[in-house]
Design a protein around this motif. Structure first.
Motif: not given
Length: 305
Positions: A125-130, A149-160, A166-168, A173-176
């Motif tokens: 799993p790859v979480l892409l954090l903006i 999303h175009q560069l890493l289509p399989n990554a889950e994108i999370l703005p933080i 914010f968002g941490t 929770k998602r990492i766990k």
């Protein structure tokens, strides 16, 4: 005679795993690491290339152990020190259970595309954090998300926003959720894999990064030669290595005032870190071209496995 079968339900399984943080310089990886761990494990400044090593920070709960790993920013190396730093970053792609790829709202998504291609091929799993989303508007953020999303289509994108936390919590929770079931890898009381001496040298180097300009901070390495702790105090002798005699003069400053300022600020930070009075002595020595000497880099601990 009757037999009753009792089924075990809602038995919580323990989860554990390695969560590695990678990305380009100055996107907030170390700030994020410190927020997630809840302690200042990695030094964080406004200057690029602050982090030089892989640094573990461990989060323990009753049912999980998350082993975070902060890494140097990905760059095209110009000398052997930077080669070692890049090796630390690339090694983080080989031993992670979850990968956090950190970017921000400023950098071009196509930066260091070769490294991105390696991330793209990963099966974990790859979480892409903006990061730093407080510095932009919703429309711009939407465009950034689409590009990633175009560069890493399989990554889950999370703005933080790591700085503003914010968002941490949602990220933790998602990492766990993504961690595999496993017993803990480290003692549940352990916070990091690094010894006390490492954090002393990092805190002194942080103050040098903050108080000196241009090339000086990047030509510096700090070695703790003596660390003696008793019940009430800690006594530390540390050597600041530079590459040139001229740099030594700048570090020391007129009548030693520059070195005194850095040492005082470092001592205060060390006292906060260790929670007791610290006596700090600092010395400056010249080790010519140490950043380009593999032997010296090995001596200073830059030997990624």
């Amino acid at each position: 005679m009757r037999f009753f079968i009792i089924k075990a339900t809602n038995i919580a399984m323990h989860k554990a795993g390695f969560v590695n943080i990678v990305g380009n310089p100055n996107v907030g990886k170390s700030t994020l690491m410190n927020q997630l761990v809840g302690e200042k494990i990695s030094i964080a400044t406004f200057k690029a290339q602050t982090t030089r090593h892989r640094i573990m920070g461990i989060v323990n709960t009753d049912d999980a152990q998350i082993v975070f790993s902060d890494t140097p920013g990905v760059l095209k190396p110009n000398y052997k020190l930077q080669e070692s730093m890049l090796a630390f970053s690339e090694s983080a792609l080989t031993d992670a259970d979850v990968l956090l790829y950190v970017t921000d709202v400023v950098e071009a998504p196509e930066k260091n595309i070769e490294f991105l291609d390696k991330v793209k091929k990963m099966t974990i799993p790859v979480l892409l954090l903006i990061n730093k989303i407080d510095q932009t508007d919703q429309k711009t953020l939407g465009n950034i998300v689409e590009k990633w999303h175009q560069l890493l289509p399989n990554a889950e994108i999370l703005p933080i926003s790591a700085q503003n936390k914010f968002g941490t919590d949602m990220l933790l929770k998602r990492i766990k959720e993504l961690l595999p079931e496993s017993p803990p890898y480290f003692d549940k009381e352990q916070l990091t894999d690094k010894p006390a001496k490492f954090f002393v040298s990092e805190i002194i180097r942080e103050k040098i990064l903050l108080y000196y300009d241009k090339e000086i901070p990047y030509s510096v390495e700090v070695v703790v030669e003596s660390f003696k702790e008793d019940r009430k105090h800690i006594h530390i002798n540390a050597v600041i290595y530079v590459e040139r005699n001229s740099q030594k003069g700048i570090i020391i400053g007129h009548q030693g005032m520059a070195l005194k300022k850095v040492s005082t600020e470092a001592r205060k930070a060390l006292e906060r870190f260790f929670g007791k009075p610290v006596y700090l002595e600092t010395f400056v020595k010249v080790d010519k071209d140490w950043r380009s000497s593999q032997k010296e880099l090995n001596n200073f601990g830059y030997n990624p496995e």
